[in-house]
Design a protein around this motif. Sequence first.
Motif, PDB file in Angstrom:
ATOM      1  N   UNK A 160      42.357  34.820  47.693  1.00 26.89           N
ATOM      2  CA  UNK A 160      41.878  35.383  46.429  1.00 26.89           C
ATOM      3  C   UNK A 160      41.729  36.897  46.538  1.00 26.89           C
ATOM      4  N   UNK A 161      41.170  37.351  47.657  1.00 24.54           N
ATOM      5  CA  UNK A 161      41.020  38.797  47.862  1.00 24.54           C
ATOM      6  C   UNK A 161      42.381  39.478  47.826  1.00 24.54           C
ATOM      7  N   UNK A 162      43.373  38.890  48.507  1.00 29.53           N
ATOM      8  CA  UNK A 162      44.701  39.492  48.542  1.00 29.53           C
ATOM      9  C   UNK A 162      45.328  39.541  47.148  1.00 29.53           C
ATOM     10  N   UNK A 163      45.117  38.474  46.372  1.00 30.83           N
ATOM     11  CA  UNK A 163      45.673  38.431  45.014  1.00 30.83           C
ATOM     12  C   UNK A 163      45.051  39.507  44.134  1.00 30.83           C
ATOM     13  N   UNK A 164      43.748  39.734  44.294  1.00 30.46           N
ATOM     14  CA  UNK A 164      43.077  40.767  43.505  1.00 30.46           C
ATOM     15  C   UNK A 164      43.558  42.150  43.929  1.00 30.46           C
ATOM     16  N   UNK A 165      43.688  42.370  45.234  1.00 32.95           N
ATOM     17  CA  UNK A 165      44.178  43.662  45.730  1.00 32.95           C
ATOM     18  C   UNK A 165      45.554  43.961  45.142  1.00 32.95           C
ATOM     19  N   UNK A 166      46.437  42.956  45.133  1.00 33.16           N
ATOM     20  CA  UNK A 166      47.785  43.153  44.591  1.00 33.16           C
ATOM     21  C   UNK A 166      47.746  43.409  43.086  1.00 33.16           C
TER      22      UNK A 166
END
Length: 231
Positions: A160-166
Motif C-alpha cells: 500500500x505504501x508503495x502504491x501511494x508513493x507511485x
Amino acid sequence: MRAKDIMVDDVICIDVKESVFDAAELLLGSGVSAAPVVDDKGVIVGIVSEADLIHRAEIETAAKKSWLARLLDSEASAAHDFVAANTRRVSDVMTKEVVTATEDATLGELVGLMERHGIKRIPIVRGRIPVGVVSRSDLLRALLSREPDRPVLQPTDKALRQAVVEALEHRPWTSKWPTNVFANDGVVHLWGFVDGEEVRKAYRVAAENVPGVRRVKSHLRALPPSVGMGV
C-alpha cells in the motif's frame, strides 16, 4: 461514458402551437422543469422552462422595473416584456437558440456546454429530433455509478505504501521538499513539506484514490509562498 449511456430517453416534448397554460400543465404533470418544443415534424425548435412561465400578468408576477429603468428602456425591450407577461403562445416565450448535443457526446463535452451556456440540461438529438435529455442530476447518477469498490483482498502495508508513493510521483504539483509515506492497517500517513494548502490537499486526494486506502492522515506542512520562491 457518453450521452447515450446516461440520458433519459423518455423525452417529454411540447408542440410549438400549444399555449403557455398547456406548457405549465405539462411541466407540472411530468415533474420536469423544462421541455423541448417541437414542430409538427418532431424537429426541435426551442425549449421552454419554468423560468419562462413565472413572470405573468395573470398572477401579478410580471417583471417590474424602476422608473429610471423604464425611462431608459427601449420600445423593443418594453414590448418584449409585455409579450412575455401576456402572450398565450409557447412560441413567444420559449428559448429559440437551443444548446443540443448528440448521443455520442462525452460527459466532459456535456459539462463544458452546461458551464459555457449556464444551463442545467441539454436535449440530446439525432439530426434535429430529440431522443433524450441529460441534466445535472443524470451526471450525478453517472458519478455514483463509478464509486470505487473496496478491493477483495486488502494489500499489505508495504504494498500500500508503495502504491501511494507511485501515485504521488511525477505530478505537476509534486513537492520539491522532502515528503514521506507510512501505512499501517490501511491507514496512510503523509509527512513532510509542500508548497501551499492546495498542494497539501492534492496529496491527500491522490492517496485517498489508491485502492486499499481506508483513511489518510495528513501531517504535511504547507509552506508559505515566500519559502517556495526561495525568499
